[in-house]
Design an enzyme around this catalytic site. Sequence first.
Site, short mmCIF file in Angstrom:
data_model
loop_
_atom_site.label_atom_id
_atom_site.label_comp_id
_atom_site.label_asym_id
_atom_site.label_seq_id
_atom_site.Cartn_x
_atom_site.Cartn_y
_atom_site.Cartn_z
N CYS B 81 0.85 -1.21 0.00
CA CYS B 81 0.00 0.00 0.00
C CYS B 81 0.88 1.25 0.00
CB CYS B 81 -0.98 -0.04 1.16
SG CYS B 81 -2.30 1.18 1.00
N HIS B 185 -3.70 -4.84 -0.07
CA HIS B 185 -3.22 -5.36 1.21
C HIS B 185 -3.24 -6.89 1.18
CE1 HIS B 185 -2.93 -1.71 3.69
NE2 HIS B 185 -3.84 -1.23 2.85
N GLU B 187 -2.13 -8.85 3.35
CA GLU B 187 -2.40 -9.35 4.71
C GLU B 187 -3.89 -9.29 5.05
OE1 GLU B 187 -1.29 -6.41 3.96
OE2 GLU B 187 -1.91 -4.88 5.40
#
Lengths: 254, 206
Positions: B81, B185, B187
């Site tokens: 990001c 993202h 994650e």
Amino acid sequence: MLKARIIPTLLWKGTGLVKGVAFDSWRRVGTVLPAIKVYTLREVDELVILDITAMDDGKDPDYDMISDWAQECFVPVTIGGGVRNLEQIKRLLRCGADKVAINSAAYEYPELISEAAFKFGSQCVVASIDARRTLDGGYECYSHSGKKPAGKKPCTWAKRCEELGAGEILITSIEQDGTMKGYDLELISEVASAVAIPVIASGGAGNPAHMLDALRHGASAVAAASIFHFTEQTPAEVKAFLGQHGVAVRRIIR
Amino acid sequence: MSILIIDYGMGNLASVRRAFEECGADVFISDDPADIKEAERLVLPGVGAFYDAMALLRKKGWVDAIRRAVLEEGIPILGICLGMQLMAESGVEGGESEGLGLVPGRVIRLESKDSERIPHVGWNEVHFQQKHLLFDAISDGADFYFVHSFHFVPSKPEHVLAITPYCGGFVSVVGKGSAVGVQFHPEKSSKAGFVIIKNFLRYKPC
């Protein structure tokens, strides 16, 4: 293409997960952590977790607990409830919140939104607005979990929040909330046309058709709680329905 | 293998660490650039504004340390990001600012082309422009989670690894040598995100 998001909302009060009707008559519906694990396993699009008593208590968020939740959550999560200063926002983001919802405090101190957006980026600032219908057919914003009238109209307040730097608006109809009778489409439509940032519709979803209505009235995402707590319907079934009706939804590719 | 998550005071470090752990990585968070020598791979996360992030990276001495590790020693780095954006030469968010200069290009605001709402928030497709180990076992066009208002404009097409259809199409994955950056993202992108992380863990630049 950007997908419409289906967002389960978890309301947290004291020690457990609750759900009410019109911001009242709270029923306990379980505990937060197992719910997060189930939703993560099901790969939901996103989660919203709100502490509904935090503003009354005046306490700091329970960072250890939120951190435990975030650690189990591999989808984006917005944390809200009682957020009133930059230090809290910073700590919530550090705990693993992807976004922080700001509601009551913004009416007293609107700069909280602009300062948070400047420091942490607009993308993590969600302006949460609770609104009730007024006698003349309009709407009014309420703070403190629907208890205090804020003397503002949701569409003008949403616009102001956007100007201050909010990245998203979470608009909740207090009357519709928990009724499962459908979103307040007029409210969603008013707010969605007032701003150019994404709007998350909240309050009243009882079936997938309600969600389709909200998306057709300008919402970028639909939040819902009761439908997932009290019915057999899952976010995946909702998406299958929306997909059949021409809405772009995220498909989980195996 | 030790993975260093760079802590410069911004970013959702806990989520990034958890996701890397879940993918089997031996991971540590550090705010001391001297720890780079312990790391076989670097992760640069980030939430916030470009200008502030660069100021913090400079203040803590990360800029030279990262540039040396990545450009001279070829240590792989994954920017996530804002972390991906910081790999550019310059950015304008929060004021004009120099970036890490790992991938030539600049970071500018997303401009709505067809009344798209900005920030770009949600799940959107990632279309591969080149074959890359990072995309191993991922379907072209799979959805990942985005939340951003700015985007990376690489100067050279060879550094564009993937694009995402929004605002006329923007670059969602960049790569040059040992530096790779993803605008989404991983994650927070469920299983597809974990595959990206696992691919990065075995990524070796040629």
